[in-house]
Design a protein around this motif. Structure first.
Motif, mmCIF file in Angstrom:
data_model
loop_
_atom_site.group_PDB
_atom_site.id
_atom_site.type_symbol
_atom_site.label_atom_id
_atom_site.label_comp_id
_atom_site.label_asym_id
_atom_site.label_seq_id
_atom_site.Cartn_x
_atom_site.Cartn_y
_atom_site.Cartn_z
ATOM 1 N N CYS A 130 -7.252 10.136 -6.355
ATOM 2 C CA CYS A 130 -8.356 10.435 -5.264
ATOM 3 C C CYS A 130 -9.277 11.789 -6.024
ATOM 4 O O CYS A 130 -8.551 12.533 -6.185
ATOM 5 C CB CYS A 130 -7.310 11.080 -4.084
ATOM 6 S SG CYS A 130 -8.285 11.563 -2.788
ATOM 7 N N HIS A 159 1.067 -1.077 0.008
ATOM 8 C CA HIS A 159 -0.067 0.071 -0.504
ATOM 9 C C HIS A 159 0.978 1.478 0.133
ATOM 10 O O HIS A 159 1.677 1.345 0.995
ATOM 11 C CB HIS A 159 -0.548 -0.301 1.320
ATOM 12 C CG HIS A 159 -1.667 1.499 1.497
ATOM 13 N ND1 HIS A 159 -0.904 2.411 2.061
ATOM 14 C CD2 HIS A 159 -2.651 1.443 1.633
ATOM 15 C CE1 HIS A 159 -1.889 3.078 2.208
ATOM 16 N NE2 HIS A 159 -2.595 2.814 2.287
ATOM 17 N N LEU A 171 -3.027 6.214 -5.037
ATOM 18 C CA LEU A 171 -3.216 5.065 -4.113
ATOM 19 C C LEU A 171 -2.804 3.466 -5.148
ATOM 20 O O LEU A 171 -3.044 3.248 -5.801
ATOM 21 C CB LEU A 171 -4.326 4.593 -3.352
ATOM 22 C CG LEU A 171 -4.466 3.285 -3.406
ATOM 23 C CD1 LEU A 171 -3.344 3.360 -1.571
ATOM 24 C CD2 LEU A 171 -5.948 2.943 -2.425
ATOM 25 N N ARG A 216 -3.796 13.455 -5.401
ATOM 26 C CA ARG A 216 -3.051 12.158 -3.852
ATOM 27 C C ARG A 216 -4.041 10.996 -4.850
ATOM 28 O O ARG A 216 -4.956 11.287 -5.768
ATOM 29 C CB ARG A 216 -3.466 12.125 -3.394
ATOM 30 C CG ARG A 216 -3.393 10.887 -2.409
ATOM 31 C CD ARG A 216 -4.267 11.308 -0.804
ATOM 32 N NE ARG A 216 -3.020 12.040 0.065
ATOM 33 C CZ ARG A 216 -3.395 13.314 0.856
ATOM 34 N NH1 ARG A 216 -4.589 12.712 1.468
ATOM 35 N NH2 ARG A 216 -2.367 13.461 1.421
ATOM 36 N N LEU A 233 0.524 5.625 -0.487
ATOM 37 C CA LEU A 233 -0.431 6.427 -0.459
ATOM 38 C C LEU A 233 0.411 7.730 -1.349
ATOM 39 O O LEU A 233 1.793 7.768 -0.368
ATOM 40 C CB LEU A 233 -0.517 7.199 0.348
ATOM 41 C CG LEU A 233 -2.085 8.349 0.779
ATOM 42 C CD1 LEU A 233 -3.525 7.824 -0.485
ATOM 43 C CD2 LEU A 233 -2.208 8.235 1.793
#
Length: 105
Positions: free
Chosen positions: A43, A5, A51, A49, A7
């Motif tokens: 996002c 994961h 992911l 942003r 960000l």
């Protein structure tokens, strides 16, 4: 299976360039030993942003195999200059929710 994961905070105004270069970088990561699949999502509330989720067979496939490879240098050259701040990467293992899943874990 391990889920990576990350960000990714991309410098505002560089999103289109980042997405273009990420498409190129996708061929690099998808050729690595232990790679299963990945997704990149943008996002809606904060359009700079992203992911990144990557599924690996083992943690070492990512941390030693991919990050220790010569191809990782190309990945870094393509993408790392877009990040501010530099992303934190975490790894997750799935929690069995049903008895059948526990037998496979």
């Amino acid at each position: 299976m391990i889920l990576e994961h990350a960000l990714l905070s991309v410098i505002p105004g560089k999103e289109a360039d980042f997405e273009r270069d990420f498409r190129t970088a996708s061929a690099i990561i998808s050729s690595m030993r232990g790679y299963i699949r990945h997704t990149l999502s943008r996002c809606l509330e904060q359009p700079s942003r992203y992911l990144l989720l990557v599924e690996w067979e083992t943690l070492e496939d990512h941390t030693e195999g991919f990050r220790g490879s010569a191809d990782y240098e190309r990945w870094k050259a393509l993408l790392h200059h877009y990040y501010d701040p530099f992303p934190t990467v975490e790894h997750y293992a799935q929690v069995p929710l049903h008895a059948k899943e526990e037998d496979r874990a």
